[in-house]
Design a protein around this motif. Sequence first.
Motif, PDB file in Angstrom:
ATOM      1  N   ALA A  24      -7.412  12.331   3.201  1.00  0.00           N
ATOM      2  CA  ALA A  24      -8.261  11.979   4.346  1.00  0.00           C
ATOM      3  C   ALA A  24      -9.331  13.042   4.552  1.00  0.00           C
ATOM      4  CB  ALA A  24      -7.411  11.839   5.604  1.00  0.00           C
ATOM      5  N   ALA A  46      -4.813   0.683   4.120  1.00  0.00           N
ATOM      6  CA  ALA A  46      -4.647   2.138   4.049  1.00  0.00           C
ATOM      7  C   ALA A  46      -3.364   2.494   3.310  1.00  0.00           C
ATOM      8  CB  ALA A  46      -4.621   2.732   5.451  1.00  0.00           C
ATOM      9  N   ALA A  64      -9.880   6.436   2.412  1.00  0.00           N
ATOM     10  CA  ALA A  64      -9.395   5.578   3.494  1.00  0.00           C
ATOM     11  C   ALA A  64      -7.908   5.304   3.375  1.00  0.00           C
ATOM     12  CB  ALA A  64     -10.182   4.277   3.526  1.00  0.00           C
ATOM     13  N   GLU A  65      -7.105   6.349   3.554  1.00  0.00           N
ATOM     14  CA  GLU A  65      -5.652   6.125   3.529  1.00  0.00           C
ATOM     15  C   GLU A  65      -5.102   6.329   4.945  1.00  0.00           C
ATOM     16  OE1 GLU A  65      -3.546   9.171   3.738  1.00  0.00           O
ATOM     17  OE2 GLU A  65      -5.575   9.655   4.413  1.00  0.00           O
ATOM     18  N   THR A  66      -3.800   6.381   5.075  1.00  0.00           N
ATOM     19  CA  THR A  66      -3.167   6.301   6.394  1.00  0.00           C
ATOM     20  C   THR A  66      -3.580   7.398   7.375  1.00  0.00           C
ATOM     21  OG1 THR A  66      -1.299   7.409   5.404  1.00  0.00           O
ATOM     22  CG2 THR A  66      -1.143   5.027   5.634  1.00  0.00           C
ATOM     23  N   VAL A 126      -6.693   6.465   8.999  1.00  0.00           N
ATOM     24  CA  VAL A 126      -6.467   5.430  10.014  1.00  0.00           C
ATOM     25  C   VAL A 126      -5.996   6.086  11.307  1.00  0.00           C
ATOM     26  CG1 VAL A 126      -4.994   3.488  10.673  1.00  0.00           C
ATOM     27  CG2 VAL A 126      -5.977   3.588   8.375  1.00  0.00           C
TER      28      VAL A 126
END
Lengths: 227, 257
Positions: free
Chosen positions: A172, A13, A177-179, A182
Amino acid sequence: MQTIFEQFGLLAAFWMTIKLTLWSALFATVIGTLVAIMRLSPVGILRQLGATYVTLVRNTPLTLIMIFSSIALSGVLGLVLASRDAPGGYIATQNFRLAVLALSVYHAAFVCEAIRSGVNTIPLGQAEAARSIGLTFSQSLREIILPQAFRGAVTPLGNTLIALTKNTTIAAAIGVAETALVMRNVAEFDPGLLWTAFGLIALGFVILTVPMGLATSFLAHRLAVKR
Amino acid sequence: MTDTNDGPRRTPDRPLVVLENVNKHFGDLHVLKDINLTVHEGEVVVVIGPSGSGKSTLCRTINRLETFESGRITIAGKELPQEGKDLARLRADVGMVFQSFNLFAHKTILENVTLGPTKVRGLKTAAAKDRAMELLKRVGVEHQAAKYPAQLSGGQQQRVAIARSLAMEPTVMLFDEPTSALDPEMINEVLDVMTQLAHSGMTMIVVTHEMGFARKAADRVVFMADGAIVEENTPEEFFTHPRSARAKDFLGKILTH
């Protein structure tokens, strides 16, 4: 803690965050410079177009631009930025590129204004001297005005880069699918790890942005045009 | 015409810069009133007058750093183009030296002098460098070639600015108060370069307050007041026998101390 890395793919991510940042920074710089040139040009219509772009984009929330990019550009108008058999999957690549598009377009307005603030640090005499030795408008821009403008704009450009890095979390919203995604997944599927995830992601951003701030200060000092 | 100068002198039958009925306003202010002025090849014309008399504007109008509303300006018989590449080409032939030097702050001294020849004249870098070093030597700053403008004194910067203009091999050079921003001890080093240039046969239009330079190097003094040319004469005649009341008043104020 290991679950966050293994099950939720935190490192991947962050890698996505970095990719979003780099590509968007590249395109934002290109678009922002072009818009700045429009705003500086002697042609009235170009100046107006540039000003309109900045006013419109700078005053629109990034989330709105991001969702517009996904729903309106991709969904309704059928804009395709990835090939059907793209490595990593069509949907993921398409969403990634739409996010880069939205981030670039949005931050270009800030890059433009940063460059313009840099141009304002240049005494009028520099442009006059450039013209007086016979440089054309584009030669003066390339040789005299823009190099000095970028040096004068290091600090606001650095600030824009830091803002851009953190703003990648908006991606997002369209499923990149980045931080932040998550974070959302952890909150949904393993709420016990929420605090750890929060701490790690915050730390990750600090690791990314603090060096940017230091580099900005260093370069601003190093590249400053002595007058 | 009495001429106390030595060196090559003008050929009076070849007009180079011609202004005909040039008018310009800044808002309500009529800064240039029906200016008629002919400068011949090889001639050195010094423009003097009180502040706000329009002499700097006149100088800047000649290479269109300022626009004008009516009248005509021709250089070597060609009318000033309005905009774009033609204007750039003309400016390349007209050297300009500014009050505040305006050296390119992010480029070295050498790069300042080679930029025009390489970008505008299409000269090869090596040839441009050789020529630039020659010119820097001529104005006495060859040892500063690798430095940046801010590292040089005002007098040195202004001499580099003259070399930068000369590198374009201009047909005429305009000087807009070239010594007004300098510390007193640096004025002479710049005036010396300008005097040499005048004696080498360069056509020059010089706006200045340096009466010594006018006496020493000028073929003709043009006195301006309130946007109009009030009087034109040889330096000898102008300084000893000014005809107009405005000129007498002006000279009385500056020559008494």
